[in-house]
Motif scaffolding. Structure first.
Motif, mmCIF file in Angstrom:
data_model
loop_
_atom_site.group_PDB
_atom_site.id
_atom_site.type_symbol
_atom_site.label_atom_id
_atom_site.label_comp_id
_atom_site.label_asym_id
_atom_site.label_seq_id
_atom_site.Cartn_x
_atom_site.Cartn_y
_atom_site.Cartn_z
ATOM 1 N N GLY A 172 0.784 -1.226 0.000
ATOM 2 C CA GLY A 172 0.000 0.000 0.000
ATOM 3 C C GLY A 172 0.818 1.279 0.000
ATOM 4 O O GLY A 172 0.261 2.382 -0.138
ATOM 5 N N THR A 173 2.131 1.172 0.154
ATOM 6 C CA THR A 173 2.985 2.356 0.133
ATOM 7 C C THR A 173 2.969 2.984 -1.261
ATOM 8 O O THR A 173 3.138 2.296 -2.260
ATOM 9 N N VAL A 174 2.783 4.310 -1.320
ATOM 10 C CA VAL A 174 2.756 5.029 -2.594
ATOM 11 C C VAL A 174 4.041 5.833 -2.743
ATOM 12 O O VAL A 174 4.431 6.576 -1.833
ATOM 13 N N ILE A 175 4.695 5.669 -3.872
ATOM 14 C CA ILE A 175 5.943 6.376 -4.155
ATOM 15 C C ILE A 175 5.741 7.253 -5.390
ATOM 16 O O ILE A 175 5.403 6.759 -6.467
ATOM 17 N N GLU A 176 5.941 8.560 -5.227
ATOM 18 C CA GLU A 176 5.831 9.505 -6.338
ATOM 19 C C GLU A 176 7.117 9.463 -7.159
ATOM 20 O O GLU A 176 8.222 9.541 -6.622
ATOM 21 N N LEU A 177 6.982 9.364 -8.476
ATOM 22 C CA LEU A 177 8.159 9.272 -9.338
ATOM 23 C C LEU A 177 8.277 10.432 -10.323
ATOM 24 O O LEU A 177 9.254 10.484 -11.077
ATOM 25 N N SER A 178 7.303 11.344 -10.342
ATOM 26 C CA SER A 178 7.395 12.473 -11.271
ATOM 27 C C SER A 178 8.619 13.317 -10.927
ATOM 28 O O SER A 178 8.791 13.730 -9.788
ATOM 29 N N PRO A 179 9.479 13.612 -11.906
ATOM 30 C CA PRO A 179 10.683 14.389 -11.634
ATOM 31 C C PRO A 179 10.364 15.838 -11.267
ATOM 32 O O PRO A 179 9.311 16.369 -11.636
ATOM 33 N N GLU A 180 11.294 16.463 -10.571
ATOM 34 C CA GLU A 180 11.121 17.848 -10.181
ATOM 35 C C GLU A 180 11.447 18.763 -11.367
ATOM 36 O O GLU A 180 12.397 18.515 -12.106
ATOM 37 N N PRO A 181 10.677 19.850 -11.556
ATOM 38 C CA PRO A 181 11.000 20.811 -12.619
ATOM 39 C C PRO A 181 12.319 21.518 -12.318
ATOM 40 O O PRO A 181 12.658 21.776 -11.162
ATOM 41 N N VAL A 182 13.064 21.827 -13.378
ATOM 42 C CA VAL A 182 14.354 22.504 -13.248
ATOM 43 C C VAL A 182 14.364 23.699 -14.202
ATOM 44 O O VAL A 182 13.993 23.562 -15.368
ATOM 45 N N GLU A 183 14.797 24.860 -13.714
ATOM 46 C CA GLU A 183 14.900 26.031 -14.582
ATOM 47 C C GLU A 183 16.153 25.890 -15.440
ATOM 48 O O GLU A 183 17.274 26.070 -14.971
ATOM 49 N N ALA A 184 15.950 25.577 -16.704
ATOM 50 C CA ALA A 184 17.070 25.322 -17.606
ATOM 51 C C ALA A 184 17.560 26.577 -18.307
ATOM 52 O O ALA A 184 18.699 26.622 -18.780
#
Length: 858
Positions: free
Chosen positions: A513-525
């Protein structure tokens, strides 16, 4: 004052007494320290034991189904609907007795050489890992045994924490108590993952070599054992060089630990890693390429085998887009010349970096090459926004109008560089240079920025470069890029400079039941001004540059074309005709979607080149995909406050603002970084007074119209006049340019209207036009009614009709009399005789003669 002693003996006794007191005090202090350390140690042990007990209490229970990989994982699309189940169809389970010793030895030598000696934890290996982790940070090196790896694949969350390592060790001890070594090794060898979504060494042997385990050669066994550490990185189909190095490491370890001889290892190292590979034959489904990316991300980020972990995987897939791309690549809608012509497509959400669909190739089997993700090809001119013009705007704050000369040029080492058409177009803006994909301005931009800053900019967009040279300015890469990488980089331009790594998985729910978020963090390029200005320049590519074929009416699209060529040696080797290309790209985006398309042949050989028609395919694929997913979208890219748009006079260098007198066709609108915009106004075009006192006259006898005008005497030496003429409702055309102040039009036709515009031109500046017109009257063939009225008024009112008749008879008789007297009409008489009124109806002097005629008759 020194002490006085009665005798030496007394002094000795007293000194001994003092020394004993000092020794007693010192001993007491040491005891206190030891007691303190002992107390701390006991407390630490108790706390450590409590912590260990707490961690162990939280460990999941053993589950044989999980150990044997019988818990598949479900994959959901972006809407939450299940689309796939991983781990239900691609395992060939084999008993340990049916696994050859050579296969077992290869894995043991590589993964856990003391497997049959430890009880689940290798303390010797653990000690080395502890030292490495102290020196390089926690998680720098693992000490996992095969048993621990099996546990990790089956039960535990992926975080590299002390808690997980404690639980892993505890469960490994339990597994070792419950199962024999052969049972553990059997479960492990049936669980290992291979590219193509294959699980277990037996299934991999079938998929890669078309053999059973007992038919494998030593080099093939070593390759299968080596691939497990990094399945895609060491895949011999995708990365043969890296795969060969890894296989040789396995052979070296097998020799080192006495499983094979040096001669056997050396012979196996001589074998090609690709020679015995078989082509995949099982046809993939429409989700195959996308699911492969999902598995790769799960393994990369979580170090979990999704085929047996019972996961719920929430992906970013748009099933409609995925289905459309698969049908587009494998159907008859586009003109693919033959089955060897391939394509790779990556479709992203511009704002989030989420992968909406992946087109892995045409008619690809399961385990086939993924041309959207795994291909590494030179990007050609699609790299110009990333390495050349993007960094120039970011670091040098160039405007979209910045001027560069397209003229003969060389690299810094003296090697000439040419444009695709072997022509030069002189000074131009970087907007025009990008739209027309000029190579020389691109190289000059890279040189201005510098290689290091260009490399830094590209890496901020996910394009990792081991090295960089000037040839990279036009896409001359050594390592190459994939469509997925290019889509990720371009999406940052469309997302206000924010880069989000392309990803197929949003989150994962573990079996507990553990939920792990995998969406990457936005980076100012990059800055928002760079993103917007490059985007607007790439709009020009699609609107009137090399990418017009990719345009879709009503959509705001920015993009870039790219083509790579064969070397002279390759052209000769493969008999490539003029215009034949190796790769063709189109990468583009709207505010909502980004798509990168690569097209080329699966290998280069005779006739394996893109002809001019083939080179259109990348743009055609992009156009059809972006049109399908963008129905009803009319959004546009928003101009940030850091950018200003100005009217610039064409040809100024540096840029100057257009004046109020600059002709419209000499004005271009360009973008500048706020604070770096030009302030000077061009004075090239100044106000010029227009001609005055226009007069138009008509000469009936000459059938000509003359227009005259006046102009200031002080300017006459420097001024010329452009005469423009229009007849009736036709457009004005330049009739002449003259320094005179008169112009005549001959052979005019009655009934027409002649319109004139006179424009003064002085030092290249033009005045407003002075205008005039004249309508040419139509000549009739009967006496004007007004003339007849005047004639009637000259006759006596009482016998107007009779007098008129008598006058006519008198004139007739007089003419007959004169003819009789002279015999004919001589010339002298004709000269003196009045003209006929009909022939001279428009002349005033003749009207007077007509008025005298009745009096003569009388």
């Amino acid at each position: 004052m020194s002490e006085q002693y009665k005798s030496r003996e007394e002094r000795r006794r007293l000194q001994q007494k003092k020394q004993k007191k000092k020794q007693k005090k010192k001993s007491s202090f040491l005891k206190k320290i030891l007691i303190a350390f002992l107390f701390i140690g006991i407390v630490g042990m108790i706390a450590g034991a409590a912590t260990l007990a707490y961690y162990i209490a939280g460990a999941p229970p053993l589950n044989e189904n999980q150990l044997k990989g019988q818990l598949s994982s479900k994959v959901y699309d972006m809407y939450g609907n299940q689309i796939y189940e991983i781990g239900t169809e691609k395992t060939t389970y084999v008993k340990i007795d049916d696994i050859p010793d050579q296969v077992k030895n290869a894995f043991i030598a590589t993964e856990d050489v003391r497997f049959y000696e430890h009880n689940g934890i290798d303390l010797i290996r653990f000690g080395g890992a502890v030292i490495a982790n102290i020196q390089e940070g926690f998680g720098a090196e693992g000490a996992s045994t095969i048993t621990q790896q099996l546990v990790k694949l089956s039960f535990l969350s992926p975080e590299k924490t002390i808690q997980r390592k404690v639980q892993e060790a505890w469960l490994a001890l339990q597994v070792e108590q419950k199962y024999s070594k052969d049972q553990i090794l059997e479960m492990y060898l049936n669980r290992v993952y291979y590219p193509g979504n294959y699980y277990g060494v037996a299934r991999a042997a079938e998929a890669f070599y078309g053999k059973t385990l007992d038919e494998l050669s030593l080099d093939e066994v070593a390759m299968l054992a080596g691939m497990v550490k990094n399945p895609h990185g060491y895949n011999p189909r995708e990365n043969p060089e890296a795969a060969e190095k890894r296989r040789n490491v396995v052979l070296m370890l097998m020799e080192k630990h006495g499983f094979i001889s040096k001669e056997e290892a050396d012979q196996a190292k001589q074998k090609s890693v690709t020679a015995s590979l078989v082509n995949p034959t099982e046809k993939s489904n429409q989700y195959y390429a996308f699911i492969e990316q999902v598995i790769e991300e799960i393994r990369e980020h979580l170090d979990i085998d999704p085929s047996a972990a019972g996961l719920k995987i929430y992906s970013t897939l748009d099933p409609d887009a995925q289905s459309y791309i698969e049908n587009l690549l494998n159907g008859d809608q586009l003109n693919f010349r033959n089955e060897h012509l391939q394509a790779g497509v990556a479709l992203l959400d511009t704002e989030t970096g989420e992968i909406r669909a992946i087109g892995g190739g045409r008619n690809q089997p399961i385990g086939g090459f993924n041309y959207a993700v795994d291909t590494k090809r030179q990007p050609g001119s699609t790299i110009k926004p990333i390495l050349d013009y993007g960094p120039a705007i970011e670091y040098l704050k160039w405007s979209t109008y910045h001027q560069i000369e397209d003229a003969p040029y060389t690299y810094s080492n003296g090697t000439p560089i040419n444009n695709y058409d072997n022509r030069y177009k002189g000074w131009m803006s970087i907007r025009q240079a990008l739209a027309d994909s000029r190579n020389i301005p691109a190289l000059k931009a890279l040189q201005e920025v510098g290689l290091d800053r260009a490399k830094e900019f590209a890496e901020g967009l996910g394009i990792k470069l081991d090295e960089i040279s000037e040839a990279y300015a036009i896409g001359g890469f050594k390592e190459g890029v994939s469509p997925l990488q290019m889509a990720g980089a371009f999406s940052a331009f469309g997302n206000n400079g924010i880069y989000i790594k392309p990803h197929a998985v949003k989150k994962v729910e573990l079996a507990d039941g553990t939920v792990i978020e995998l969406s990457p963090e936005p980076v100012e390029a990059m800055s928002d001004y760079t993103a917007f200005m490059i985007t607007d320049m790439m709009k020009s590519v699609v609107q009137y540059g090399t990418g017009t074929r990719a345009n879709v009416a009503g959509l705001h699209i920015a993009g870039k074309t790219g083509t790579t060529n064969f070397t002279p040696e390759e052209k000769q080797k493969y008999n490539v005709p003029k215009g034949g290309a190796k790769d063709s790209w189109f990468v583009g985006y709207t505010p909502k979607y980004t798509a990168a398309v690569w097209t080329g042949f699966e290998k280069n050989d005779e006739k394996m080149h893109l002809d001019r028609i083939d080179q259109r395919l990348a743009k055609d694929i992009f156009r059809e995909v972006i049109k399908h997913v963008s129905k009803g979208d009319r959004s546009d890219f928003k101009q940030p406050n850091s950018v200003v748009k100005l009217a610039i006079e064409k040809g100024t260098n540096p840029a100057k603002l257009a004046s109020e007198f600059t002709p419209k066709d000499m004005i271009t609108y360009e973008y500048f970084v706020k604070g770096k915009e030009p302030t000077k106004v061009s004075n090239k075009y100044q106000q010029v007074d227009k001609p005055s006192d226009l007069q138009v006259s008509y000469d009936e006898r000459a059938q000509a119209v003359t227009v005259k005008w006046l102009y200031g005497e002080e300017f006459l030496d420097d001024v010329s006049f452009e005469v423009r003429l229009a007849i009736n409702d036709n457009n004005y055309k330049v009739a002449t340019t003259t320094k005179e102040m008169v112009y005549t039009v001959s052979n005019v036709e009655p009934g027409n209207v002649y319109k004139f515009q006179i424009i003064a031109i002085r030092e290249g500046n033009r005045s407003d036009p002075a205008a005039a017109l004249i309508e040419i009257p139509i000549m009739e063939e009967h006496i004007d009614e007004e003339i007849e009225k005047e004639l009637k008024e000259l006759l006596p009112p009482e016998n107007n009709d009779q007098t008129q008749n008598e006058s006519q008879n008198s004139n007739t008789k007089e003419k007959e009399k004169k003819q009789d007297e002279s015999g004919n009409n001589n010339s002298e008489n004709n000269k003196n005789k009045p003209d006929s009124p009909i022939e001279n109806e428009s002349n005033t002097s003749n009207i007077e003669t007509q008025q005298q005629a009745p009096q003569q008759s009388e």
